[in-house]
Design an enzyme around this catalytic site. Sequence first.
Site, mmCIF file in Angstrom:
data_model
loop_
_atom_site.group_PDB
_atom_site.id
_atom_site.type_symbol
_atom_site.label_atom_id
_atom_site.label_comp_id
_atom_site.label_asym_id
_atom_site.label_seq_id
_atom_site.Cartn_x
_atom_site.Cartn_y
_atom_site.Cartn_z
ATOM 1 N N GLY A 100 -83.571 67.878 -48.020
ATOM 2 C CA GLY A 100 -83.835 66.820 -49.001
ATOM 3 C C GLY A 100 -85.309 66.792 -49.393
ATOM 4 C CB THR A 147 -83.531 57.335 -43.094
ATOM 5 O OG1 THR A 147 -83.608 58.736 -42.889
ATOM 6 C CG2 THR A 147 -82.333 56.988 -43.955
ATOM 7 C CG HIS A 192 -88.222 53.290 -55.834
ATOM 8 N ND1 HIS A 192 -88.486 52.024 -55.371
ATOM 9 C CD2 HIS A 192 -88.795 54.159 -54.961
ATOM 10 C CE1 HIS A 192 -89.195 52.121 -54.253
ATOM 11 N NE2 HIS A 192 -89.394 53.402 -53.989
ATOM 12 C CG HIS A 193 -86.564 58.206 -58.295
ATOM 13 N ND1 HIS A 193 -85.275 58.495 -57.916
ATOM 14 C CD2 HIS A 193 -87.302 58.203 -57.161
ATOM 15 C CE1 HIS A 193 -85.246 58.692 -56.608
ATOM 16 N NE2 HIS A 193 -86.449 58.512 -56.120
ATOM 17 C CE LYS A 238 -85.365 53.140 -52.817
ATOM 18 N NZ LYS A 238 -85.184 53.972 -51.619
ATOM 19 N N GLY A 298 -86.546 50.051 -48.876
ATOM 20 C CA GLY A 298 -86.907 49.666 -47.513
ATOM 21 C C GLY A 298 -88.278 49.007 -47.479
ATOM 22 C CB THR A 299 -91.427 49.716 -49.321
ATOM 23 O OG1 THR A 299 -91.350 51.087 -48.924
ATOM 24 C CG2 THR A 299 -92.860 49.251 -49.275
#
Length: 220
Positions: A14, A102, A157-158, A161, A167-168
């Site tokens: 990945g 992850t 995000h892109h 996702k 998660g952040t």
Amino acid sequence: MSNEIRVVITGVAGKMGKETAKAVLNGAPGLRLVGAVDPREAGVDLGEIIGVPGCEVKVSEHLGEVFASTKADVLVDFTNPQAVLHNAKTALENGTAPVIGTTGLDVVGIAELEKLAARSDKAVLIVPNFALGAVLMMDFARRAARYFKNVEIIEMHHDQKIDAPSGTAIKTAQMIQQQRESMRQGHPDEYEKLTGARGGEWEGIRIHSVRLPGWLLTRR
Ligand SMILES: NC(=O)c1ccc[n+]([C@@H]2O[C@H](COP(=O)([O-])OP(=O)(O)OC[C@H]3O[C@@H](n4cnc5c(N)ncnc54)[C@H](O)[C@@H]3O)[C@@H](O)[C@H]2O)c1
């Protein structure tokens, strides 16, 4: 006795797994890559995938296969929310400390890992964002919450996702929550004309996730 840290990577084919493998193979001090796992590229030479010739590591299908033939000190996991818990448990059962990059591990899974880790002599590191700037941002947000109680989080995000919120964003909300009481923000009679318009909610903190092509997809 050698002081090198023996590393296995899960999710090695990945985006993040490849970067991690490159960092270890290109000479991160004190680290040695001893195993790589990804069902997507099982049996393939890792060097071919990441463009580092002669690294002599073949990609395995399952983590169990790696532990059957070698010992490792650390597992770095960059897979997905479905695979990460099993991988981390397998690591602990084999005397290996999981470093979890992850995102999406739920509270039940985290509690399970805490219990397992307490019974072993290994620690589990859960790091939803390795970027120094992001770690500082989370800390600044936690500190600011002492003075600014009202907060909403917007993360971008892109569009590839799969989990939302990031998660952040969740970790940021948790850290803010450590600093302030759970509270309801906005108008007491507020209602949504469109479901989800006010975003998701974590202990009274609204989180909004934007997904658009081009956002933060610099590493393919
Ligand atoms: N901590 C951080 O700083 C950070 C940064 C970026 C992304 N992430 C998170 O890392 C995770 C991976 O992100 P990505 O962009 O590399 O995803 P990706 O989809 O590019 O890669 C995931 C890889 O895991 C593999 N995989 C699936 N099940 C597996 C299993 N059981 N064992 C081994 N490999 C398995 C897949 O085949 C795939 O190649 C996501 O949860 C993402 O949110 C964390």
